[in-house]
Design a protein around this motif. Sequence first.
Motif, PDB file in Angstrom:
ATOM      1  N   LEU A 235     -20.718  34.946 -35.947  1.00 52.45           N
ATOM      2  CA  LEU A 235     -21.403  36.007 -35.219  1.00 52.45           C
ATOM      3  C   LEU A 235     -22.907  35.761 -35.081  1.00 52.45           C
ATOM      4  O   LEU A 235     -23.453  35.919 -33.982  1.00 52.45           O
ATOM      5  N   PRO A 236     -23.627  35.363 -36.149  1.00 50.61           N
ATOM      6  CA  PRO A 236     -25.077  35.170 -35.983  1.00 50.61           C
ATOM      7  C   PRO A 236     -25.425  34.084 -34.969  1.00 50.61           C
ATOM      8  O   PRO A 236     -26.455  34.157 -34.312  1.00 50.61           O
ATOM      9  N   ASN A 237     -24.565  33.066 -34.836  1.00 48.91           N
ATOM     10  CA  ASN A 237     -24.832  31.997 -33.877  1.00 48.91           C
ATOM     11  C   ASN A 237     -24.738  32.489 -32.439  1.00 48.91           C
ATOM     12  O   ASN A 237     -25.354  31.925 -31.537  1.00 48.91           O
ATOM     13  N   LEU A 238     -23.959  33.542 -32.232  1.00 46.87           N
ATOM     14  CA  LEU A 238     -23.777  34.075 -30.882  1.00 46.87           C
ATOM     15  C   LEU A 238     -24.801  35.138 -30.529  1.00 46.87           C
ATOM     16  O   LEU A 238     -24.963  35.464 -29.355  1.00 46.87           O
ATOM     17  N   THR A 239     -25.471  35.687 -31.523  1.00 46.03           N
ATOM     18  CA  THR A 239     -26.312  36.853 -31.258  1.00 46.03           C
ATOM     19  C   THR A 239     -27.779  36.614 -31.587  1.00 46.03           C
ATOM     20  O   THR A 239     -28.512  37.557 -31.870  1.00 46.03           O
ATOM     21  N   VAL A 274     -16.069  35.428 -35.297  1.00 45.66           N
ATOM     22  CA  VAL A 274     -15.569  36.253 -34.205  1.00 45.66           C
ATOM     23  C   VAL A 274     -15.025  35.371 -33.093  1.00 45.66           C
ATOM     24  O   VAL A 274     -15.378  34.198 -32.977  1.00 45.66           O
ATOM     25  N   ALA A 275     -14.159  35.961 -32.287  1.00 44.77           N
ATOM     26  CA  ALA A 275     -13.814  35.406 -30.984  1.00 44.77           C
ATOM     27  C   ALA A 275     -14.518  36.294 -29.971  1.00 44.77           C
ATOM     28  O   ALA A 275     -14.170  37.465 -29.811  1.00 44.77           O
ATOM     29  N   ALA A 276     -15.539  35.750 -29.338  1.00 52.27           N
ATOM     30  CA  ALA A 276     -16.376  36.539 -28.430  1.00 52.27           C
ATOM     31  C   ALA A 276     -15.896  36.377 -26.996  1.00 52.27           C
ATOM     32  O   ALA A 276     -15.744  35.252 -26.511  1.00 52.27           O
ATOM     33  N   ARG A 277     -15.661  37.505 -26.335  1.00 58.95           N
ATOM     34  CA  ARG A 277     -15.339  37.467 -24.913  1.00 58.95           C
ATOM     35  C   ARG A 277     -16.608  37.762 -24.121  1.00 58.95           C
ATOM     36  O   ARG A 277     -17.229  38.818 -24.276  1.00 58.95           O
ATOM     37  N   ILE A 278     -16.988  36.819 -23.283  1.00 57.88           N
ATOM     38  CA  ILE A 278     -18.196  36.913 -22.462  1.00 57.88           C
ATOM     39  C   ILE A 278     -17.756  36.906 -20.999  1.00 57.88           C
ATOM     40  O   ILE A 278     -16.948  36.059 -20.598  1.00 57.88           O
ATOM     41  N   ARG A 279     -18.270  37.848 -20.202  1.00 58.75           N
ATOM     42  CA  ARG A 279     -17.789  37.980 -18.821  1.00 58.75           C
ATOM     43  C   ARG A 279     -18.947  38.093 -17.846  1.00 58.75           C
ATOM     44  O   ARG A 279     -19.938  38.781 -18.121  1.00 58.75           O
TER      45      ARG A 279
END
Length: 303
Positions: A235-239, A274-279
């Motif tokens: 999560l921290p890597n994505l945010t 997390v599995a992040a969904r980005i749209r």
Amino acid sequence: MPLEQLIEERMRHYGFNKSSLAARSGISRPTLRQIMSGKGTISSLGQVLSPLGCSWAWCPPTCTFPGAALAELRRCKRLTQAEVSGRLLLSRPVIIGIEKRMRGELASLLSYTRLLGMPVPIVPISSRRRLIPASNTPARDRVMTPPALARAICDHFAPHMHGLVLDPAKGEGAFYDHLPVHVARDWCEIRDGRDFLTWQGRADWIVTNPPWSRLAEFIVQAMRTADNIVFVAPLPNLTTKARLRSIKEAGFGIVELLQFETPREWPQSGFQLVAARIRRGHAGACQFTSLEISAPTSRLRAA
């Protein structure tokens, strides 16, 4: 692991006693005793992080604004400052002080981080580095996703998938093999001569566990390639601020953060995965959901 136990373990690791750790941290022994009992101030705990080889549990060691990162995690869990204040019976100015300046009573921070799912607010930096196995160079890090986890993630997002779905880091096929039958499939895998970062095609969806050391590059290329992206990552890597800004400037938004426990086969760390969904075009709220193992079948399910 309680905070006191973690500090004691790190003291043994570095050969500190209470006097030497206090001296190295620039605090008094009574202050150190307070910290170890969960009392004292947040800033005092911050002073012992470097000597103990630790960092805040919710953000990378290089994070400049840990309070802001904590606030971002709160928002990902769809909690307002007022809700946190009410649940913890703390005033809103206390929450603001933590998020803006990392100031206040340590007991307040401990309550806050426990609410967000972190029993201890600090972790050894060494445990973070093991997210990329030591045997791999950062450019080639490979952590294979357990098939059961890949299947559960694919099943969770399958109702939304359509058209062509690309797995840009196929590896051993954990995600590719579990994509729903109603979509067309394609893949990239640098070991097999198909490098996603030079791939020129188009897809409707991208689903994979990318190499985390190249996450920024993979996100940029994915946003050029597809309108819907599902990436597994800490999560921290994505945010980080830079990553969120990059996503927003490309016209994308994070739709959902599907959290799950670190697989036993993977190196353990203090990061939430997390599995992040980005749209493309998403400008609304981010939904925070989870996958849990349900007994007795040990199947993963969305919660």
